[in-house]
Design an enzyme around this catalytic site. Structure first.
Site, PDB file in Angstrom:
ATOM      1  N   LYS A  51       1.025  -1.059   0.070  1.00 52.37           N
ATOM      2  CA  LYS A  51      -0.082   0.090  -0.162  1.00 52.37           C
ATOM      3  C   LYS A  51       0.763   1.282  -0.196  1.00 52.37           C
ATOM      4  O   LYS A  51       2.017   1.091   0.314  1.00 52.37           O
ATOM      5  CB  LYS A  51      -0.990   0.040   1.331  1.00 52.37           C
ATOM      6  CG  LYS A  51      -1.969   1.076   1.166  1.00 52.37           C
ATOM      7  CD  LYS A  51      -2.854   0.888   2.479  1.00 52.37           C
ATOM      8  CE  LYS A  51      -4.191   1.462   2.650  1.00 52.37           C
ATOM      9  NZ  LYS A  51      -3.749   3.190   2.469  1.00 52.37           N
ATOM     10  N   GLY A  55       6.541   2.524   3.384  1.00 52.61           N
ATOM     11  CA  GLY A  55       7.948   2.318   3.309  1.00 52.61           C
ATOM     12  C   GLY A  55       8.236   1.421   2.534  1.00 52.61           C
ATOM     13  O   GLY A  55       9.566   0.711   2.611  1.00 52.61           O
ATOM     14  N   THR A  58      12.143   2.775   1.143  1.00 51.07           N
ATOM     15  CA  THR A  58      13.174   2.473   2.332  1.00 51.07           C
ATOM     16  C   THR A  58      13.370   1.176   2.395  1.00 51.07           C
ATOM     17  O   THR A  58      14.697   0.684   2.485  1.00 51.07           O
ATOM     18  CB  THR A  58      12.685   2.906   3.662  1.00 51.07           C
ATOM     19  OG1 THR A  58      12.063   4.310   3.487  1.00 51.07           O
ATOM     20  CG2 THR A  58      13.694   2.830   4.903  1.00 51.07           C
ATOM     21  N   ASP A  80       7.402   3.363  -9.793  1.00 49.97           N
ATOM     22  CA  ASP A  80       6.478   4.167  -9.207  1.00 49.97           C
ATOM     23  C   ASP A  80       6.646   5.603  -9.797  1.00 49.97           C
ATOM     24  O   ASP A  80       7.546   6.202  -9.890  1.00 49.97           O
ATOM     25  CB  ASP A  80       6.576   4.353  -7.635  1.00 49.97           C
ATOM     26  CG  ASP A  80       5.282   5.353  -6.927  1.00 49.97           C
ATOM     27  OD1 ASP A  80       4.560   5.790  -7.625  1.00 49.97           O
ATOM     28  OD2 ASP A  80       5.252   5.060  -5.736  1.00 49.97           O
ATOM     29  N   GLU A 264      -1.743  -1.462  10.510  1.00 46.53           N
ATOM     30  CA  GLU A 264      -2.936  -1.042  10.687  1.00 46.53           C
ATOM     31  C   GLU A 264      -3.768  -1.851   9.714  1.00 46.53           C
ATOM     32  O   GLU A 264      -3.371  -2.542   8.712  1.00 46.53           O
ATOM     33  CB  GLU A 264      -3.156   0.332  10.053  1.00 46.53           C
ATOM     34  CG  GLU A 264      -2.025   1.301  10.744  1.00 46.53           C
ATOM     35  CD  GLU A 264      -2.140   2.786  10.212  1.00 46.53           C
ATOM     36  OE1 GLU A 264      -2.864   3.007   9.406  1.00 46.53           O
ATOM     37  OE2 GLU A 264      -1.279   3.734  11.053  1.00 46.53           O
TER      38      GLU A 264
END
Length: 380
Positions: A51, A55, A58, A80, A264
């Site tokens: 999603k 991160g 990273t 991206d 989450e």
């Protein structure tokens, strides 16, 4: 295939789940690190996805820095549209492989689908002599009609150009920092998209043939047959490349996909969807990186006991801050517990801590990357 699924629909079942409910026995669970990727020397393609905002960049950069210790030449590619590799490494990175400062065997590049498609269009115009005309006919009009009629065809053709370029380089392994989940899943469906493109271009052939023929006669451009043959030839070349790449992507000895998430609900849910879609495409996935974890080595129950015994001695502001932190920690532990319940038996689940600083620059990326390889001791 190494992927095994459990029922994810019964969300209510996990409402009260916390990390404390799980027995983190290193002998029971796969090693909670990405050592397996580093040690699998046959890997050539490593995708990092998930999603937006969890991160991925990273993680890609950290994985690349670790791979650079063991491989001769490593390339990190951002697919991206909103590129972040330059920000992560704190140096300008362009469309061509750019050496990363501080390494002699690590490079990175950021691709642009629109620019790649324009470049392809110009090469076709040069080959046929047919360009853009005042009345909107020619190669540009044909390409515009094609991309409008088949969503994703521009990205598919751009991706094939990228793969052709990368395959001509002598990199041992390529790490793809992918776009958010939806774009990534579309990338995997490119072979299907190209099959549709062939059908569409044949439908357009008669209608555009006359227009391009008139423009060519007026402006000295290429013949309709030249234009059509050039486009169909390019599509055929694109299809061959992507089908070949697709075969490699479905070989777990050559390709794997690292899923990245945060603790989450929406991120865990999207990770489950991604894992299932990867299974449908036959792409190996057995690593999950969970970023932004508060105190991974502790659970909410331990911290709660400390807070309850010390809160009376804290100032009001400190109590409020600790209370908010505890609420966040309990929420995270619940979803980390769900993650281990869903994937712990089959996946290497890596918990990466939330830091008090941004992970930017080679030195900080190197330090943070060690946590991907040397797992946090959950029994500590």
């Amino acid at each position: 295939h190494r992927i095994k699924f459990k029922n994810v629909t019964a969300t209510a079942k996990y409402q009260q789940t916390t990390m404390a409910d799980y027995d983190y026995d290193d002998e029971d669970l796969p090693d909670p690190s990405l050592k397996n990727i580093i040690e699998q020397e046959s890997l050539q393609w490593i995708f990092v996805g998930g999603k937006g905002g969890v991160g991925k960049t990273t993680t890609s950069c950290c994985l690349g820095t670790q791979l650079a210790k063991h491989r001769k030449k490593v390339l990190i590619v951002s697919t991206d549209p909103a590129h972040n590799l330059s920000d992560a490494f704190c140096q300008k990175i362009g469309r061509d492989p750019t050496p990363i400062l501080g390494f002699d065997n690590l490079s990175a590049m950021e691709i642009d689908a629109t620019e790649d498609l324009d470049k392809m269009q110009r090469s076709m115009e040069d080959a046929t002599g047919a360009g853009q005309d005042d009345d909107g006919t020619g190669i540009q009009a044909l390409m515009s009609e094609l991309t409008n009629s088949i969503p994703g065809i521009d990205e598919a053709m751009s991706f094939s150009e990228l793969m052709k370029q990368v395959q001509n380089m002598d990199y041992d392994v390529v790490v793809f920092d992918t776009a958010p989940t939806g774009h990534t899943l579309r990338l995997l469906s490119f072979p299907t998209i190209l099959e549709k493109a062939f059908g569409k271009i044949m439908d357009l052939k008669d209608r555009f043939g006359g227009l391009i023929g008139q423009a060519s006669a007026l402006f000295g451009g290429g013949s309709p047959d030249q234009v059509q043959d050039a486009l169909i030839g390019r599509l055929e070349e694109t299809r061959e490349i992507i089908n070949k790449v697709n075969t490699a992507f479905q070989d777990p000895a050559l390709t794997t996909f690292v899923c990245v998430c945060i603790p989450e609900f929406l991120s865990i849910y999207e990770t489950e969807r991604l894992v299932q879609e990867l299974s449908k495409f036959g792409i190996d996935s057995h690593n999950i990186v969970v970023n932004q974890v508060l105190f991974p080595e502790k659970d909410a129950e331990e911290l709660g006991e400390w807070f309850d015994s010390n809160k009376d001695g804290l100032q009001k502001e400190a109590r409020e801050i600790c209370s908010k932190m505890m609420a966040r920690k309990r929420m995270q532990d619940k979803y980390i517990g769900q993650c281990f319940d869903l994937y712990g038996d089959d996946f290497h689940v890596v918990l990466m801590p939330l830091l008090d600083h941004e992970v930017r620059g080679v030195d900080k990326l190197k330090d943070f990357s060690e946590l991907l390889i040397n797992p946090i001791d959950l029994e500590e």
